[in-house]
Write a protein that holds these residues in place. Structure first.
Motif, short mmCIF file in Angstrom:
data_model
loop_
_atom_site.label_atom_id
_atom_site.label_comp_id
_atom_site.label_asym_id
_atom_site.label_seq_id
_atom_site.Cartn_x
_atom_site.Cartn_y
_atom_site.Cartn_z
N ILE A 153 0.31 -14.71 9.12
CA ILE A 153 -0.72 -15.72 9.31
C ILE A 153 -0.37 -16.95 8.49
N THR A 154 -0.40 -18.12 9.12
CA THR A 154 -0.13 -19.37 8.39
C THR A 154 -1.45 -19.97 7.94
N TYR A 155 -1.53 -20.26 6.65
CA TYR A 155 -2.75 -20.77 6.03
C TYR A 155 -2.46 -22.15 5.48
N GLY A 156 -3.07 -23.18 6.06
CA GLY A 156 -2.84 -24.55 5.61
C GLY A 156 -3.72 -24.93 4.45
N ASN A 157 -3.20 -25.78 3.57
CA ASN A 157 -4.02 -26.33 2.49
C ASN A 157 -3.51 -27.72 2.12
N ALA A 158 -4.26 -28.39 1.28
CA ALA A 158 -3.93 -29.78 0.92
C ALA A 158 -2.98 -29.88 -0.26
N GLY A 159 -2.35 -28.78 -0.65
CA GLY A 159 -1.38 -28.80 -1.73
C GLY A 159 -1.87 -28.08 -2.96
N ILE A 160 -0.98 -27.91 -3.92
CA ILE A 160 -1.28 -27.17 -5.15
C ILE A 160 -2.45 -27.81 -5.88
N ALA A 162 -5.46 -28.18 -4.81
CA ALA A 162 -6.52 -28.67 -3.92
C ALA A 162 -7.57 -27.58 -3.73
N ALA A 163 -8.79 -28.01 -3.43
CA ALA A 163 -9.87 -27.04 -3.22
C ALA A 163 -9.53 -26.08 -2.09
N SER A 164 -8.86 -26.57 -1.07
CA SER A 164 -8.48 -25.72 0.06
C SER A 164 -7.50 -24.63 -0.37
N GLN A 165 -6.63 -24.94 -1.33
CA GLN A 165 -5.72 -23.91 -1.81
C GLN A 165 -6.45 -22.89 -2.69
N ASP A 200 -2.58 -21.44 11.61
CA ASP A 200 -3.62 -20.51 12.06
C ASP A 200 -4.98 -20.75 11.42
N MET A 201 -4.98 -20.99 10.10
CA MET A 201 -6.24 -21.00 9.36
C MET A 201 -6.23 -22.03 8.25
N MET A 202 -7.42 -22.31 7.77
CA MET A 202 -7.57 -23.02 6.50
C MET A 202 -8.99 -22.82 6.00
N CYS A 203 -9.23 -23.21 4.79
CA CYS A 203 -10.55 -23.16 4.18
C CYS A 203 -10.82 -24.56 3.65
N ASP A 204 -11.84 -25.21 4.16
CA ASP A 204 -12.05 -26.60 3.78
C ASP A 204 -13.53 -26.92 3.68
N GLN A 205 -13.81 -28.05 3.04
CA GLN A 205 -15.17 -28.46 2.78
C GLN A 205 -15.90 -28.85 4.06
N THR A 206 -17.21 -28.60 4.06
CA THR A 206 -18.01 -28.94 5.24
C THR A 206 -17.91 -30.42 5.58
N THR A 207 -17.68 -31.25 4.57
CA THR A 207 -17.56 -32.69 4.81
C THR A 207 -16.36 -33.01 5.70
N ASN A 208 -15.43 -32.08 5.82
CA ASN A 208 -14.24 -32.31 6.62
C ASN A 208 -14.17 -31.42 7.86
N THR A 209 -15.09 -30.47 7.99
CA THR A 209 -14.99 -29.51 9.10
C THR A 209 -16.20 -29.52 10.04
N THR A 210 -17.34 -29.98 9.58
CA THR A 210 -18.57 -29.84 10.36
C THR A 210 -18.47 -30.46 11.75
#
Length: 326
Positions: A153-160, A162-165, A200-210
């Motif tokens: 599974i590929t998990y994207g984030n905004a870098g080391i 970052a909140a997403s990481q 495939d996936m990421m975890c991000d703030q509602t301000t960027n996903t809603t």
């Protein structure tokens, strides 16, 4: 002699107070810049632009947003730490201010001593999201899918850092599994690839996903806070979905360089509080799945306390995960 010294000291205090009052009355006499230490279009950028517009009205001067991305937010933060402490260069940063000391062996700034806190801004929930054609239909099925497929599974984030990481680290730790992390230079590019199905996936703030969730452009599975989010009422929490005690929100704070005159800090705090009390700001925040903090949290004292406690918390989490930026 003692009387003369006492009178001189009292006179100096009075002059200092008058100088501070005059300075506060004159400030600001030119545009104010708020540095966002991430790419344009990301969640921190979105929050900052809403606050900056409202502060512009209150201050009577334009508040300009400048994006200085790179190095997990440390580049922009370092730029503000080295800026003149005249109140014209500020920083709006998120939880990354508290994680940087544990992630970087050498920082160009000290989060505690090189900044003058102005106040907290908001705490933003996060969402676990995926490309819209990912197989699992709900969070229970997703958890099973992650455990069965792990590094496939590929998990994207905004870098080391970052909140997403950080969210991904906590999720992988809770599920005792490793996914393949794909770091980006900011959340914006990561979201672009998620929308395009490249990850495939990421975890991000509602301000960027809603907006993408509501438009059906990505698949949403859960929120990371103990309570459901009003704008996304059908999304369960991770805690109620078999991942107990999972609780992560991304707090944002406004800072000036250390040594900024207290009268200027007081004026900026008042302006921040006025911006957060603005009905249009509250409505815009609500549409993004968050809310302004209460007035008693939009203060230097509240932000300083939050920063100190979170540095200790994330230091332990990051150390246990064995993550570093160097």
């Amino acid at each position: 002699m003692k009387s003369i010294v006492t009178k001189l000291a009292a006179g100096l205090v009075a002059v200092s107070a008058l100088t501070g009052i005059a300075l506060a009355q004159e400030y600001p006499s030119q545009p104010v810049t708020i540095v966002v230490p991430f790419a344009a279009g990301g969640p921190t950028d979105t929050v900052t632009r809403l606050v900056a517009a409202a502060m512009s009205e209150d201050l009577g001067q334009q508040v300009v947003v400048q994006n200085v991305g790179g190095a997990g937010g440390t580049l922009g933060a370092g730029q503000v730490a080295a800026a003149a402490n005249d109140g014209y260069t500020l920083l709006l940063h998120h939880i990354g201010m508290s994680t940087a000391p544990a992630l970087y062996a050498s920082l160009p700034f000290d989060p505690v001593t090189d900044f003058a806190p102005i106040g907290l801004v908001t705490e933003v929930p996060m969402t676990v999201v995926a490309r819209k054609d990912l197989e699992p239909a709900d969070i229970g099925a997703l958890i099973t899918f992650i455990k069965e497929n792990g590094e496939n599974i590929t998990y994207g984030n905004a870098g080391i850092g970052a909140a997403s990481q950080l969210c991904g680290l906590l999720l992988q730790d809770a599920l005792e599994v490793k996914m393949t992390e794909v770091p980006y230079q900011g959340t914006g590019p990561a979201m672009t690839d998620l929308l395009g199905g490249q990850i495939d996936m990421m975890c991000d703030q509602t301000t960027n996903t809603t907006s993408q969730i509501q438009a059906g452009e990505i698949k949403a599975y859960a929120v990371t806070t103990p309570e459901r989010v009003a704008i996304l009422p059908d999304l369960p929490t991770l805690a109620e979905s078999g991942v107990p005690d999972f609780n992560l929100s991304v707090w944002h704070g406004l800072y000036a360089p250390a040594g900024t005159d207290p009268a200027i800090i007081e004026r900026l705090t008042a302006s921040l509080q006025a911006a957060l009390a603005d009905e249009s700001v509250a409505n815009s925040f609500a549409e993004l799945g968050t809310a302004p903090v209460a007035a008693d949290q939009a203060t230097p004292e509240a932000l300083a306390a939050q920063l100190e406690s979170q540095i200790g918390l994330w230091g332990e989490v990051i150390s246990a995960a064995g993550v570093s930026a160097q």
